[in-house]
Design a protein around this motif. Structure first.
Motif, PDB file in Angstrom:
ATOM      1  N   VAL A 192     104.147  50.291 -37.905  1.00  0.00           N
ATOM      2  CA  VAL A 192     104.224  50.456 -36.242  1.00  0.00           C
ATOM      3  C   VAL A 192     105.858  50.731 -36.149  1.00  0.00           C
ATOM      4  CG1 VAL A 192     104.101  49.342 -34.273  1.00  0.00           C
ATOM      5  CG2 VAL A 192     102.339  49.181 -35.974  1.00  0.00           C
ATOM      6  N   CYS A 193     106.158  51.570 -35.261  1.00  0.00           N
ATOM      7  CA  CYS A 193     107.384  51.711 -34.827  1.00  0.00           C
ATOM      8  C   CYS A 193     108.031  50.875 -33.602  1.00  0.00           C
ATOM      9  CB  CYS A 193     107.656  53.100 -34.165  1.00  0.00           C
ATOM     10  SG  CYS A 193     107.212  54.488 -35.175  1.00  0.00           S
ATOM     11  N   ARG A 194     108.579  49.714 -34.446  1.00  0.00           N
ATOM     12  CA  ARG A 194     108.965  48.473 -33.505  1.00  0.00           C
ATOM     13  C   ARG A 194     110.031  47.757 -34.342  1.00  0.00           C
ATOM     14  NH1 ARG A 194     106.886  44.087 -35.715  1.00  0.00           N
ATOM     15  NH2 ARG A 194     104.570  44.125 -36.650  1.00  0.00           N
ATOM     16  N   ARG A 195     110.843  47.136 -33.506  1.00  0.00           N
ATOM     17  CA  ARG A 195     111.858  46.036 -34.139  1.00  0.00           C
ATOM     18  C   ARG A 195     111.561  44.889 -33.585  1.00  0.00           C
ATOM     19  NH1 ARG A 195     116.125  49.806 -33.607  1.00  0.00           N
ATOM     20  NH2 ARG A 195     116.575  50.395 -35.785  1.00  0.00           N
ATOM     21  N   GLY A 196     110.945  43.739 -34.289  1.00  0.00           N
ATOM     22  CA  GLY A 196     110.221  42.587 -33.572  1.00  0.00           C
ATOM     23  C   GLY A 196     109.018  43.003 -32.802  1.00  0.00           C
ATOM     24  N   GLN A 197     109.109  42.727 -31.542  1.00  0.00           N
ATOM     25  CA  GLN A 197     108.129  43.059 -30.744  1.00  0.00           C
ATOM     26  C   GLN A 197     108.595  44.264 -29.684  1.00  0.00           C
ATOM     27  OE1 GLN A 197     106.706  39.338 -29.316  1.00  0.00           O
ATOM     28  NE2 GLN A 197     105.420  38.930 -31.007  1.00  0.00           N
ATOM     29  N   VAL A 198     109.580  44.734 -30.019  1.00  0.00           N
ATOM     30  CA  VAL A 198     110.077  45.686 -29.341  1.00  0.00           C
ATOM     31  C   VAL A 198     109.640  47.073 -29.740  1.00  0.00           C
ATOM     32  CG1 VAL A 198     112.269  46.750 -28.096  1.00  0.00           C
ATOM     33  CG2 VAL A 198     111.872  44.322 -28.405  1.00  0.00           C
ATOM     34  N   ARG A 199     109.074  47.799 -28.816  1.00  0.00           N
ATOM     35  CA  ARG A 199     108.822  49.383 -29.156  1.00  0.00           C
ATOM     36  C   ARG A 199     109.814  50.287 -29.287  1.00  0.00           C
ATOM     37  NH1 ARG A 199     105.115  49.688 -25.456  1.00  0.00           N
ATOM     38  NH2 ARG A 199     103.328  49.958 -26.513  1.00  0.00           N
ATOM     39  N   ILE A 200     109.995  50.873 -30.367  1.00  0.00           N
ATOM     40  CA  ILE A 200     111.058  51.764 -30.344  1.00  0.00           C
ATOM     41  C   ILE A 200     110.397  53.269 -30.433  1.00  0.00           C
ATOM     42  CG2 ILE A 200     112.841  52.787 -31.947  1.00  0.00           C
ATOM     43  CD1 ILE A 200     113.268  49.820 -31.023  1.00  0.00           C
ATOM     44  N   SER A 201     111.018  54.092 -29.382  1.00  0.00           N
ATOM     45  CA  SER A 201     110.351  55.251 -28.997  1.00  0.00           C
ATOM     46  C   SER A 201     111.180  56.397 -29.702  1.00  0.00           C
ATOM     47  CB  SER A 201     110.336  55.475 -27.515  1.00  0.00           C
ATOM     48  OG  SER A 201     111.618  55.606 -27.128  1.00  0.00           O
ATOM     49  N   ALA A 202     110.876  57.631 -29.709  1.00  0.00           N
ATOM     50  CA  ALA A 202     111.776  58.764 -30.237  1.00  0.00           C
ATOM     51  C   ALA A 202     113.026  58.774 -29.221  1.00  0.00           C
ATOM     52  CB  ALA A 202     111.151  60.103 -29.847  1.00  0.00           C
ATOM     53  N   ALA A 203     112.927  58.694 -27.812  1.00  0.00           N
ATOM     54  CA  ALA A 203     114.076  58.457 -27.078  1.00  0.00           C
ATOM     55  C   ALA A 203     115.105  57.385 -27.619  1.00  0.00           C
ATOM     56  CB  ALA A 203     113.565  58.111 -25.577  1.00  0.00           C
ATOM     57  N   ASN A 204     114.539  56.333 -27.742  1.00  0.00           N
ATOM     58  CA  ASN A 204     115.612  55.013 -28.316  1.00  0.00           C
ATOM     59  C   ASN A 204     116.132  55.411 -29.432  1.00  0.00           C
ATOM     60  OD1 ASN A 204     112.737  52.885 -27.492  1.00  0.00           O
ATOM     61  ND2 ASN A 204     114.226  53.502 -26.273  1.00  0.00           N
ATOM     62  N   THR A 205     115.585  56.246 -30.570  1.00  0.00           N
ATOM     63  CA  THR A 205     116.174  56.351 -31.896  1.00  0.00           C
ATOM     64  C   THR A 205     116.845  57.698 -31.546  1.00  0.00           C
ATOM     65  OG1 THR A 205     114.603  55.349 -32.928  1.00  0.00           O
ATOM     66  CG2 THR A 205     115.953  57.062 -34.182  1.00  0.00           C
ATOM     67  N   PHE A 206     116.552  58.693 -30.989  1.00  0.00           N
ATOM     68  CA  PHE A 206     117.337  60.180 -30.955  1.00  0.00           C
ATOM     69  C   PHE A 206     118.201  60.326 -29.847  1.00  0.00           C
ATOM     70  CE2 PHE A 206     113.862  60.079 -34.161  1.00  0.00           C
ATOM     71  CZ  PHE A 206     114.574  60.711 -35.304  1.00  0.00           C
ATOM     72  N   ILE A 207     117.668  59.991 -28.682  1.00  0.00           N
ATOM     73  CA  ILE A 207     118.585  60.131 -27.563  1.00  0.00           C
ATOM     74  C   ILE A 207     119.462  59.301 -27.176  1.00  0.00           C
ATOM     75  CG2 ILE A 207     118.181  61.135 -24.989  1.00  0.00           C
ATOM     76  CD1 ILE A 207     117.172  63.196 -26.923  1.00  0.00           C
ATOM     77  N   ASP A 208     118.998  58.069 -27.024  1.00  0.00           N
ATOM     78  CA  ASP A 208     119.935  56.898 -26.511  1.00  0.00           C
ATOM     79  C   ASP A 208     121.411  57.012 -26.974  1.00  0.00           C
ATOM     80  OD1 ASP A 208     118.034  56.216 -24.662  1.00  0.00           O
ATOM     81  OD2 ASP A 208     117.545  54.528 -25.750  1.00  0.00           O
ATOM     82  N   PRO A 209     121.564  57.244 -28.166  1.00  0.00           N
ATOM     83  CA  PRO A 209     122.600  57.302 -28.992  1.00  0.00           C
ATOM     84  C   PRO A 209     123.645  58.334 -28.663  1.00  0.00           C
ATOM     85  CG  PRO A 209     121.176  56.848 -30.802  1.00  0.00           C
ATOM     86  CD  PRO A 209     120.384  57.358 -29.408  1.00  0.00           C
ATOM     87  N   ILE A 210     123.064  59.325 -28.254  1.00  0.00           N
ATOM     88  CA  ILE A 210     123.802  60.783 -27.927  1.00  0.00           C
ATOM     89  C   ILE A 210     123.676  60.922 -26.316  1.00  0.00           C
ATOM     90  CG2 ILE A 210     123.504  61.695 -30.084  1.00  0.00           C
ATOM     91  CD1 ILE A 210     121.380  63.389 -28.920  1.00  0.00           C
ATOM     92  N   ARG A 211     123.368  60.050 -25.458  1.00  0.00           N
ATOM     93  CA  ARG A 211     123.381  60.340 -24.097  1.00  0.00           C
ATOM     94  C   ARG A 211     124.680  60.905 -23.618  1.00  0.00           C
ATOM     95  NH1 ARG A 211     119.065  58.870 -21.139  1.00  0.00           N
ATOM     96  NH2 ARG A 211     117.357  57.917 -22.210  1.00  0.00           N
ATOM     97  N   ILE A 212     125.641  60.419 -24.120  1.00  0.00           N
ATOM     98  CA  ILE A 212     127.128  60.665 -23.415  1.00  0.00           C
ATOM     99  C   ILE A 212     127.665  62.012 -24.234  1.00  0.00           C
ATOM    100  CG2 ILE A 212     127.662  58.622 -22.834  1.00  0.00           C
ATOM    101  CD1 ILE A 212     129.556  58.321 -25.127  1.00  0.00           C
ATOM    102  N   GLN A 213     126.994  62.402 -24.877  1.00  0.00           N
ATOM    103  CA  GLN A 213     127.480  64.022 -25.774  1.00  0.00           C
ATOM    104  C   GLN A 213     127.622  65.165 -24.773  1.00  0.00           C
ATOM    105  OE1 GLN A 213     125.801  63.759 -29.923  1.00  0.00           O
ATOM    106  NE2 GLN A 213     125.660  65.966 -29.508  1.00  0.00           N
ATOM    107  N   SER A 214     128.647  65.519 -24.711  1.00  0.00           N
ATOM    108  CA  SER A 214     128.887  66.824 -23.538  1.00  0.00           C
ATOM    109  C   SER A 214     128.191  67.946 -23.857  1.00  0.00           C
ATOM    110  CB  SER A 214     130.509  66.912 -23.666  1.00  0.00           C
ATOM    111  OG  SER A 214     130.662  67.598 -25.011  1.00  0.00           O
ATOM    112  N   ASN A 215     127.482  68.001 -25.216  1.00  0.00           N
ATOM    113  CA  ASN A 215     126.570  69.384 -25.005  1.00  0.00           C
ATOM    114  C   ASN A 215     125.168  69.135 -24.843  1.00  0.00           C
ATOM    115  OD1 ASN A 215     126.093  67.965 -27.426  1.00  0.00           O
ATOM    116  ND2 ASN A 215     126.125  70.139 -28.735  1.00  0.00           N
ATOM    117  N   LEU A 216     124.716  67.887 -24.315  1.00  0.00           N
ATOM    118  CA  LEU A 216     123.500  67.582 -24.233  1.00  0.00           C
ATOM    119  C   LEU A 216     123.328  67.227 -22.514  1.00  0.00           C
ATOM    120  CD1 LEU A 216     120.350  66.979 -25.183  1.00  0.00           C
ATOM    121  CD2 LEU A 216     121.186  64.628 -25.429  1.00  0.00           C
ATOM    122  N   THR A 217     122.254  67.882 -21.842  1.00  0.00           N
ATOM    123  CA  THR A 217     121.955  67.408 -20.504  1.00  0.00           C
ATOM    124  C   THR A 217     120.503  66.879 -20.515  1.00  0.00           C
ATOM    125  OG1 THR A 217     123.518  68.889 -19.604  1.00  0.00           O
ATOM    126  CG2 THR A 217     122.032  68.106 -18.053  1.00  0.00           C
TER     127      THR A 217
END
Ligand SMILES: Cc1cc2nc3c(=O)[nH]c(=O)nc-3n(C[C@H](O)[C@H](O)[C@H](O)COP(=O)(O)OP(=O)(O)OC[C@H]3O[C@@H](n4cnc5c(N)ncnc54)[C@H](O)[C@@H]3O)c2cc1C
Length: 528
Positions: A192-217
């Motif tokens: 299961v995709c989780r850390r402890g009891q926290v669901r980890i989504s594709a957005a958490n892994t792939f989008i959250d770390p690059i939200r401030i990247q200037s070439n992504l809106t």
């Protein structure tokens, strides 16, 4: 928004769209726009809803009290007997991965062999195995990747999940701790995709770390109506609020296996007779929306005995997978233990949900037919993007699928009536020995309880044109330029496993191919 011209527009920020957008944005020469019809939650500025965070429940109607209807498209699909059933489909950044059970099973060797036979030699098992490895952060399978996968130990689970495991073993199934090991068959914990009891989504892994990247809106709460073309070259998208967004290179449609084919059909890419009936100009006559597949789920449920279920128990941690007597090695059957489904009577307008026709709090076993041969379709009713398409998965339309369904239900009946499960559950609500023993009675019972696993795929099939293909091996739509599909729609045939992880694997490969401007299967660039 900084500028309305992008090199790439990704439509739909679901399990696939988040992966694709992140990979394409790794090429700093590209400007990527990720459009999502549902809401977004940047963890820097907002707290995710409790239901979305908590991996122990699926925060959708009928599966948890913690659900927000705004996160659900809630669509109608046909079921046998001319009836329909409402099913959840995620409408939120992260898509299905933000609200689903999180089960991350790899596809099987037999699935890949089938895909290769359909003209996809670059999707052989060895190639896809490497992609899974590169994505997974899993103490059993390797920790090279970014996406966490965990398994519950027997002691970490609640009484119902433990009883299911004991029951399956008592019925002769082998115990398997790693159901992602190649060829593994037996009962054990779901990855299961989780850390402890926290669901980890594709957005958490792939989008959250690059939200401030200037070439992504990221543009949320924006629904795409259709893709716009100049001749046969995609040049942008039209939103339902009539805004137009321009693209210089490619539109990548990732709106899921129900909405992606609808967008393509409205754009003039689909079966010519359908488009002509709706007076849509045909740009490419393709079987878009055909070959819809899902894993039918037949719930065998009952009431939990007092004290069997505790509020904090996870509802989906244990399962069993094995091969039917007809298809040794195919791993085409699956039982999933549900310890908590809650269906208020008022919410089963069509009398059907994941709990079958049951209402109230039930628990039991979801019986999945994992290599169905029945194929359905998705067709738009009109050119109006707000109107949902007709979705007909043609569940159990073949005698093959009905035979396989009987086999999995019979096994579930043995498990649910074994002493371990009878310690925690009452008698099954509607299933009886006399029904189980009789093929015709069992067929009738199955059709009266049949539900969905929500594992839709195949509606923009990756295959040769001869095999009813819509996209090539790199996700490019045949007959037009600058348009790809990279979500569950392209999976050529439904894998014998829950579909999210296979979808993300397809998205990863297609996303990298766009990033590096190469075909899938060609060596990726070491660095950009
Ligand atoms: C309740 C539920 C439980 C599930 N449990 C599991 C599980 O445990 N394990 C598993 O492997 N699979 C599970 N699945 C299936 C899994 O979630 C899907 O296979 C997977 O999410 C498919 O990914 P996708 O990117 O193709 O589509 P999605 O993840 O559905 O993403 C599509 C996105 O596109 C957006 N969109 C749609 N139309 C438009 C438009 N016109 N404009 C803009 N955006 C649009 C949607 O809002 C959505 O966010 C479950 C599904 C559901 C619904």
């Amino acid at each position: 928004m900084r500028d309305e011209t992008y090199t790439h527009i990704v439509v739909g920020a679901g399990s696939a769209g988040c992966v694709v957008a992140a990979r394409v944005a790794e090429n700093r020469n590209f400007r990527v726009l990720l459009i999502e019809a549902g809401s977004d939650c940047d963890p820097e500025t907002c707290s995710p809803l409790a239901g979305v965070r908590d991996s122990r429940r699926v925060p959708m109607k009928g599966q948890s009290e913690l659900f927000d209807p705004a996160l659900d498209w809630n669509i109608d699909v046909s079921i046998p007997g001319g009836q329909s059933m409402q099913i959840p489909q995620a409408k939120v950044v992260g898509g299905g991965s933000s609200i689903n059970g999180g089960t991350a099973l790899r596809n099987t060797v037999a699935d890949s062999e089938e895909w290769v036979r359909m003209g996809n030699d670059r999707w052989n098992f060895r190639s896809v195995y490497e992609v899974y490895q590169s994505l997974e952060d899993d103490s059993y399978r390797g920790t090279r990747g970014p996406h966490p996968i965990a398994r519950a130990s027997r002691d970490e689970t609640g009484r119902i999940q433990r009883a299911f495991l004991d029951g399956a073993l008592a019925c002769g199934m082998p115990s398997v701790h790693d159901l992602n090991a190649t060829g593994a068959e037996g009962a054990g914990p779901s990855p299961v995709c989780r850390r402890g009891q926290v669901r980890i989504s594709a957005a958490n892994t792939f989008i959250d770390p690059i939200r401030i990247q200037s070439n992504l809106t990221i543009m949320s709460n924006a629904q795409v109506d259709k893709v716009l073309f100049s001749g046969t070259k995609a040049r942008g998208v039209l939103l339902t609020d009539e805004r137009i967004l321009h693209v210089s290179q490619e539109v990548v449609v990732c709106a899921g296996a129900i909405f992606s084919p609808a967008i393509l059909q409205r754009s003039g890419v689909g079966p010519a007779p359908l488009l002509q009936d709706l007076q849509i100009d045909v740009l490419s006559d393709l079987p878009v929306g055909c070959n819809l597949s899902d894993h039918p789920c037949i719930p065998v449920v009952s009431r939990p005995k007092p004290g069997a279920y505790a509020q904090g128990d996870s509802s989906l941690e244990m399962q069993a997978r094995w091969s039917s007597t007809r298809h040794p090695g195919a791993i085409d059957l699956q039982m999933v233990c549900f310890s908590y489904l809650f269906v208020p009577a008022a919410e089963t307008q069509t009398g059907r949900s994941l709990a079958g026709t049951a209402t109230g709090h039930v628990a039991g076993i979801g019986c999945n037919v994992n290599k169905p041969t029945s194929l359905g379709n998705v067709t738009i009713r009109s050119t109006d993007a707000i109107e949902y398409p007709v979705v007909n998965p043609a569940y159990l339309n073949t005698s093959h699928d009905r035979e396989i369904a009987r086999e999995v239900v019979r096994q579930a009946y043995r498990v649910i009536t074994c002493p371990a499960m009878q310690d925690v559950l009452e008698e099954p609500l509607t299933l009886r020995e006399s029904i189980v023993e009789d093929d015709a009675a069992l067929d009738e019972w199955i059709s009266s309880q049949l539900s969905s696993t929500y594992h839709f795929c195949g509606t923009c099939r990756m295959a040769s044109r001869r095999e009813s293909g819509v996209v090539d091996q790199s996700g490019r739509v045949y007959g037009v330029d600058g348009l790809r599909v990279a979500d569950a729609s392209v999976i050529p045939t439904v894998p014998a496993s829950n579909t999210m992880w296979t979808t993300m694997m397809f998205a990863e490969r297609i996303g990298c191919s766009i990033r590096d401007a190469i075909d899938v299967g060609t060596a990726l660039r070491a660095s950009l």
